[in-house]
Design a protein around this motif. Structure first.
Motif, PDB file in Angstrom:
ATOM      1  N   ASN A  27       0.830  -1.214   0.000  1.00 30.35           N
ATOM      2  CA  ASN A  27       0.000   0.000   0.000  1.00 30.35           C
ATOM      3  C   ASN A  27       0.868   1.268   0.000  1.00 30.35           C
ATOM      4  N   ALA A  28       1.957   1.248   0.791  1.00 27.14           N
ATOM      5  CA  ALA A  28       2.849   2.406   0.831  1.00 27.14           C
ATOM      6  C   ALA A  28       3.534   2.607  -0.519  1.00 27.14           C
ATOM      7  N   GLU A  29       3.889   1.514  -1.185  1.00 29.04           N
ATOM      8  CA  GLU A  29       4.522   1.630  -2.503  1.00 29.04           C
ATOM      9  C   GLU A  29       3.561   2.208  -3.530  1.00 29.04           C
ATOM     10  N   LEU A  30       2.314   1.779  -3.496  1.00 28.88           N
ATOM     11  CA  LEU A  30       1.320   2.315  -4.440  1.00 28.88           C
ATOM     12  C   LEU A  30       1.059   3.795  -4.180  1.00 28.88           C
ATOM     13  N   VAL A  31       1.008   4.187  -2.924  1.00 32.06           N
ATOM     14  CA  VAL A  31       0.785   5.601  -2.595  1.00 32.06           C
ATOM     15  C   VAL A  31       1.949   6.450  -3.086  1.00 32.06           C
ATOM     16  N   ALA A  32       3.185   5.947  -2.939  1.00 30.78           N
ATOM     17  CA  ALA A  32       4.362   6.701  -3.383  1.00 30.78           C
ATOM     18  C   ALA A  32       4.386   6.843  -4.903  1.00 30.78           C
ATOM     19  N   GLN A  33       3.904   5.858  -5.631  1.00 34.36           N
ATOM     20  CA  GLN A  33       3.947   5.913  -7.097  1.00 34.36           C
ATOM     21  C   GLN A  33       2.837   6.761  -7.691  1.00 34.36           C
ATOM     22  N   TRP A  34       1.636   6.710  -7.106  1.00 38.43           N
ATOM     23  CA  TRP A  34       0.465   7.316  -7.728  1.00 38.43           C
ATOM     24  C   TRP A  34       0.040   8.636  -7.087  1.00 38.43           C
ATOM     25  N   TYR A  35       0.598   8.978  -5.938  1.00 33.69           N
ATOM     26  CA  TYR A  35       0.181  10.194  -5.258  1.00 33.69           C
ATOM     27  C   TYR A  35       1.308  11.209  -5.107  1.00 33.69           C
ATOM     28  N   TYR A  36       2.549  10.809  -5.384  1.00 31.22           N
ATOM     29  CA  TYR A  36       3.697  11.686  -5.166  1.00 31.22           C
ATOM     30  C   TYR A  36       4.559  11.758  -6.433  1.00 31.22           C
ATOM     31  N   CYS A  37       5.257  12.893  -6.586  1.00 29.78           N
ATOM     32  CA  CYS A  37       6.134  13.100  -7.742  1.00 29.78           C
ATOM     33  C   CYS A  37       7.361  12.195  -7.618  1.00 29.78           C
ATOM     34  N   THR A  38       7.752  11.592  -8.743  1.00 31.86           N
ATOM     35  CA  THR A  38       8.899  10.678  -8.729  1.00 31.86           C
ATOM     36  C   THR A  38      10.211  11.417  -8.530  1.00 31.86           C
ATOM     37  N   LEU A  39      10.277  12.665  -8.923  1.00 30.93           N
ATOM     38  CA  LEU A  39      11.526  13.421  -8.852  1.00 30.93           C
ATOM     39  C   LEU A  39      11.673  14.183  -7.538  1.00 30.93           C
ATOM     40  N   SER A  40      10.663  14.956  -7.162  1.00 30.57           N
ATOM     41  CA  SER A  40      10.756  15.804  -5.961  1.00 30.57           C
ATOM     42  C   SER A  40      10.157  15.171  -4.718  1.00 30.57           C
ATOM     43  N   PRO A 122     -12.333   8.191 -17.515  1.00 30.84           N
ATOM     44  CA  PRO A 122     -13.576   8.813 -17.980  1.00 30.84           C
ATOM     45  C   PRO A 122     -14.518   7.848 -18.713  1.00 30.84           C
ATOM     46  N   VAL A 123     -14.055   6.672 -19.085  1.00 29.83           N
ATOM     47  CA  VAL A 123     -14.885   5.718 -19.840  1.00 29.83           C
ATOM     48  C   VAL A 123     -15.521   4.694 -18.903  1.00 29.83           C
ATOM     49  N   VAL A 124     -14.701   4.029 -18.096  1.00 25.49           N
ATOM     50  CA  VAL A 124     -15.181   2.946 -17.236  1.00 25.49           C
ATOM     51  C   VAL A 124     -15.514   3.454 -15.835  1.00 25.49           C
ATOM     52  N   GLY A 125     -14.795   4.470 -15.351  1.00 28.70           N
ATOM     53  CA  GLY A 125     -15.031   5.009 -14.027  1.00 28.70           C
ATOM     54  C   GLY A 125     -14.150   4.415 -12.954  1.00 28.70           C
ATOM     55  N   LEU A 126     -13.106   3.655 -13.329  1.00 30.23           N
ATOM     56  CA  LEU A 126     -12.187   3.092 -12.345  1.00 30.23           C
ATOM     57  C   LEU A 126     -11.300   4.190 -11.771  1.00 30.23           C
ATOM     58  N   GLU A 127     -11.029   4.053 -10.475  1.00 31.67           N
ATOM     59  CA  GLU A 127     -10.198   5.056  -9.809  1.00 31.67           C
ATOM     60  C   GLU A 127      -8.719   4.759 -10.045  1.00 31.67           C
ATOM     61  N   MET A 128      -7.937   5.837 -10.249  1.00 31.51           N
ATOM     62  CA  MET A 128      -6.505   5.698 -10.544  1.00 31.51           C
ATOM     63  C   MET A 128      -5.726   5.676  -9.235  1.00 31.51           C
ATOM     64  N   ASN A 129      -5.809   4.534  -8.544  1.00 29.70           N
ATOM     65  CA  ASN A 129      -5.163   4.384  -7.241  1.00 29.70           C
ATOM     66  C   ASN A 129      -4.059   3.340  -7.256  1.00 29.70           C
ATOM     67  N   GLY A 130      -3.723   2.773  -8.406  1.00 27.64           N
ATOM     68  CA  GLY A 130      -2.685   1.757  -8.483  1.00 27.64           C
ATOM     69  C   GLY A 130      -3.217   0.342  -8.477  1.00 27.64           C
ATOM     70  N   ARG A 131      -4.475   0.157  -8.158  1.00 28.48           N
ATOM     71  CA  ARG A 131      -5.059  -1.192  -8.167  1.00 28.48           C
ATOM     72  C   ARG A 131      -5.355  -1.659  -9.580  1.00 28.48           C
ATOM     73  N   HIS A 132      -5.533  -0.721 -10.466  1.00 26.58           N
ATOM     74  CA  HIS A 132      -5.844  -1.041 -11.860  1.00 26.58           C
ATOM     75  C   HIS A 132      -4.780  -0.399 -12.752  1.00 26.58           C
ATOM     76  N   ARG A 133      -4.537  -1.053 -13.865  1.00 25.88           N
ATOM     77  CA  ARG A 133      -3.538  -0.539 -14.811  1.00 25.88           C
ATOM     78  C   ARG A 133      -4.130   0.609 -15.620  1.00 25.88           C
ATOM     79  N   PHE A 134      -3.355   1.718 -15.672  1.00 25.29           N
ATOM     80  CA  PHE A 134      -3.784   2.894 -16.431  1.00 25.29           C
ATOM     81  C   PHE A 134      -2.760   3.194 -17.516  1.00 25.29           C
ATOM     82  N   CYS A 135      -3.229   3.820 -18.597  1.00 29.41           N
ATOM     83  CA  CYS A 135      -2.377   4.192 -19.732  1.00 29.41           C
ATOM     84  C   CYS A 135      -2.702   5.621 -20.132  1.00 29.41           C
ATOM     85  N   PHE A 136      -1.782   6.224 -20.876  1.00 30.32           N
ATOM     86  CA  PHE A 136      -2.053   7.529 -21.479  1.00 30.32           C
ATOM     87  C   PHE A 136      -1.558   7.522 -22.918  1.00 30.32           C
TER      88      PHE A 136
END
Length: 309
Positions: A27-40, A122-136
């Motif tokens: 959980n801590a690893e997911l929070v660090a990746q998806w909620y915080y900047c990788t550089l700063s 915006p299509v499926v409504g899944l939250e971008m919390n690290g539990r699901h794979r997201f793309c851009f």
């Protein structure tokens, strides 16, 4: 072997075995990746950008990193592949209406729901919390879940209708295998862009080419218009008249040839001009008798001692 108080130590307290591998909390690893900047390592705040390897950054942190030219700058592995602002893409994220943020936990005595995220698909409504794979998408920066792109197959963006290809889809915070694939794509893309650029000519070659063109092409200075010809002719006439006037006054011309043999002598005034002048004409010059003064009319001399004599 006893210690103070008659205690007996056990084996695990005296003999140190191999260290256990510390496991990182998922959980801590997911929070660090998806909620915080990788550089700063600060909280993500708009504008949010992503690199070609799928890592999330604050745009301000990237700009500060690129502007820092000091030798003491620590080049982190997370930003070593970012050479300019063109290597990152600003993300077009969709806000989650159910996300309250830190407003409900101002005192720090409430439970933070990790499952709740700030952004959603915006299509499926899944939250971008690290539990699901997201793309851009690299062309437009719109963010979707991988499930939405697989279930609704299309060649245009679901949000802004910009066409894209399979290579333009970049996975956010993917696995090591995903990062390796994205890295090879990034290197191939940069190599193609370098080969596609036209080679720049050196400045020395450009100046040589320009000088050759100027020499070959007839310049405006070689072509004289009618006005220029008339001005030149009038100038020549004036020079001739000036030379004649100086010759009449008795000026000498510079010697030409060796030892001045061919040099013309001083030009004398012709005899026709030697006519008797009138008294009015002679009175102009200081040599005339009217210009001379007697001793009574002349002023006293003044010496450097300022005494009169």
């Amino acid at each position: 072997m006893g210690c103070d108080g008659g205690t007996i130590p056990k084996r695990h307290e005296l003999v140190k075995g191999p260290r256990k591998i510390e496991k990182v909390d998922k959980n801590a690893e997911l929070v660090a990746q998806w909620y915080y900047c990788t550089l700063s390592q600060e909280k993500l705040s708009r504008p949010i950008v992503a690199c070609e390897l799928g890592r999330l950054y604050n745009k301000d942190a990237i700009i500060e990193f690129l502007l820092d030219k000091s030798s003491e700058k620590a080049v982190l592995e997370a930003a070593s592949h970012i050479k300019s602002i063109k290597n990152v893409i600003e993300l077009n994220l969709t806000d989650n209406p159910a996300w309250t943020g830190d407003k409900g936990n101002t005192k720090g005595d409430k439970y933070d729901d990790i499952q709740s995220a700030r952004f959603i698909c915006p299509v499926v409504g899944l939250e971008m919390n690290g539990r699901h794979r997201f793309c851009f998408l690299r062309n437009c920066g719109c963010v979707f879940s991988e499930r939405a792109l697989k279930e609704i197959k299309t060649e245009t963006c679901h949000k802004c209708a910009v066409p894209f290809q399979e290579d333009d889809v970049i996975v956010l915070n993917g696995t090591k295998e995903d990062v390796e694939v994205l890295k090879t794509r990034m290197e191939d893309r940069r190599l193609k862009s370098k080969l596609g650029k036209k080679p720049k000519k050196p400045k020395a070659a450009e100046t040589i080419v320009k000088s050759d063109v100027v020499e070959d092409s007839p310049g405006p200075s070689n072509v004289n218009t009618g006005k220029d010809a008339t001005s030149i002719n009038s100038g020549e006439k004036r020079n001739i008249a000036f030379c004649k006037g100086t010759a009449v006054e008795g000026s000498t011309l510079p010697a030409s040839g060796k030892d001045g043999k061919n040099a013309p002598g001083p030009l004398k005034r012709p005899a026709t001009n030697k006519e008797e002048k009138s008294e009015a004409y002679k009175s102009i010059f200081t040599s005339h008798s009217s210009a001379k003064r007697s001793k009574d009319q002349s002023s006293n001399w003044i010496t450097h001692t300022a005494y009169y004599f």
